[in-house]
Design an enzyme around this catalytic site. Sequence first.
Site, PDB file in Angstrom:
ATOM      1  CG  ASP A 108      15.203  10.516 -23.877  1.00 28.71           C
ATOM      2  OD1 ASP A 108      14.986  11.387 -23.022  1.00 28.71           O
ATOM      3  OD2 ASP A 108      16.305   9.947 -24.010  1.00 28.71           O
ATOM      4  CD  GLU A 155      -0.321   1.265 -39.729  1.00 28.00           C
ATOM      5  OE1 GLU A 155      -0.518   0.298 -38.969  1.00 28.00           O
ATOM      6  OE2 GLU A 155       0.737   1.421 -40.374  1.00 28.00           O
TER       7      GLU A 155
HETATM    8  C1  NOJ Z   1      16.589  13.328 -21.727  1.00 25.18           C
HETATM    9  C2  NOJ Z   1      15.923  12.870 -20.466  1.00 25.18           C
HETATM   10  O1  NOJ Z   1      14.914  13.771 -20.131  1.00 25.18           O
HETATM   11  C3  NOJ Z   1      17.007  12.776 -19.430  1.00 25.18           C
HETATM   12  O2  NOJ Z   1      16.494  12.594 -18.145  1.00 25.18           O
HETATM   13  C4  NOJ Z   1      17.957  11.677 -19.833  1.00 25.18           C
HETATM   14  O3  NOJ Z   1      19.041  11.634 -18.921  1.00 25.18           O
HETATM   15  C5  NOJ Z   1      18.510  11.921 -21.231  1.00 25.18           C
HETATM   16  N1  NOJ Z   1      17.505  12.329 -22.168  1.00 25.18           N
HETATM   17  C6  NOJ Z   1      19.174  10.687 -21.778  1.00 25.18           C
HETATM   18  O4  NOJ Z   1      18.194   9.724 -22.067  1.00 25.18           O
END
Ligand code: NOJ
Length: 566
Positions: free
Chosen positions: A211, A276
């Site tokens: 993310d 690893e």
């Molecule tokens: C991207 C994620 O896909 C989204 O749903 C989220 O709100 C933001 N990152 C923050 O983590």
Amino acid sequence: MNSRNSSEWWRSAVIYQIYPRSFADANGDGIGDLPGITSRLSALKSLGIDAIWLSPFMTSPQKDAGYDVADYCDVDPIFGSLSDFDAMTTKAHDYGIRVIVDLVPNHSSDAHPWFQAALAAAPGSPERGRYIFRDGTGENGEIEPNNWQSVFGGPAWTRTTDADGTPGQWYLHIFDTSQPDFDWTNDEVREMFRGVLRFWLDRGVDGFRVDVAHGMIKADGLPDYTPPAEGGSMGGSGTPLGLEPAIDDIGEDGAPYWGQEGVHDIYRDWHTLLEEYEGDRVLCAEAWVEPLSKMAKWVRPDEMQQAFNFPYLETPWQASALRAVIDESLEAFSAVDAPSTWVLSNHDVVRHASRLAVTAENPQGHGIGPKSPGQPIRETGLRRARAATALMLALPGGAYLYQGEELGLPEVIDLPDEARQDPTWFRTDRERYGRDGCRVPIPWEAGTPAYGFNTTGAAWLPQPADWDGYARASQVGVEGSTLELYREALRIRREHGLGLGSLSWVDGFEESVVAFSNGAVTVIANTGSTIAAIPEPFASAEVLLSSGAVDGSTIGADTTVWVLTP
Ligand code: NOJ
Ligand code: CA
């Protein structure tokens, strides 16, 4: 070129995104869960995908639907337990489906013990050093440390209150107030995440979707920054659909919190750690960076394996724009010997069965609701979505599908205001609808409570009353259904090795037609709103797949057909 090592499964994989809250709910509380996923895995096996990616199911107060993690190494009770996770993974692996989990390293939840300890500790303490705390400016520190805005709207800083009740330091949150950003220059943070990777790798996961993989390092000194144009909520350019390509507002010359060089050291470190482990584990970057040549840095040979191709997702249903983004993608990723990926929908964007028919500007993350301009016509959207998917699944590289798109699900536009939950909705004072419309629990069977999402009829977001026809059971085995179109496309894709193939443009078609061959398959996609001619020898070629009406020498509006390459 996409062939350095064709045994690397991810080079051609079709990865299906499960949004756990909305997939299947085994205990009937209205929120999907891991046992629900396990009970429905056979449907995904029969769809013919290679892997699943699960949005976060870790312990979380759910302020941003799980992207606010309080314990990275446990399952939130609303989704089940670690043994439910193990049972799901075992069953998926038995079916030959790999499992990718979501890792959220840019920020934690404000309920994370480290953040709670930071709040309780003094300015300058090691506890505060794991996050980004700063004194405010102004006479009494009452002004934010800099002018950064949260991508969900409003300031990116929240002021703390000291133990004696007086206002204290501020902390940075690029997203919601409940999502404080980690300080990735801190070794403890790096070490903690190495442990998190190992925890899930030891449990047998095949990889991680990372993310905000463009956001973890901030420019020294946290300089002020004003974006040149309104951005998308995930930090991309927010290119309004159908308009000119975005200004590159990311990176060295742009936002001091996106695309900083230092993020790459983190991925090199993780790449070594994954090596690893046996069995070709992967990292996939959620990095809203442009242009694609810059995004390709995330997938250099010693970094990640894949990156979501968001410029492709943001491309309008228009032939010249599609040809350009496909060329640019193949060139950018092959320059670093990585496969391109292709994606049209996920849990942050308007479902493509609606988006492709929206006629007004609609930056990513703003969502659409009853008052949005340019309301999509449902039939047009579905026709285009089917054609767009048929085009996408014939491209060489990896592809991502988002749960429900194989049913042709539209965005739910008319959710009642009081049902909406996306922080974007609240942080923009209800100006942006946000992302709830693509997150509504999916329909399995017609005429049953919650369309078979559970047996109680409860659903955390209300499902529309007219979804019987979209239910999976209503489409299985039905010729021409969207589900059967996906299954057939995936079958032919596999049979002809399209994911590992290569693309050659085919000339001689009208301007509105995108035509290419990938080995034995020639793809003809008419993006125009009128029928187009199919010249010989293609008109006489055997039809393998069609998203709509094809009649010998003509192809209908918004239709894609695959023929055997003559
Ligand atoms: C991207 C994620 O896909 C989204 O749903 C989220 O709100 C933001 N990152 C923050 O983590
Ligand atoms: Ca549940």
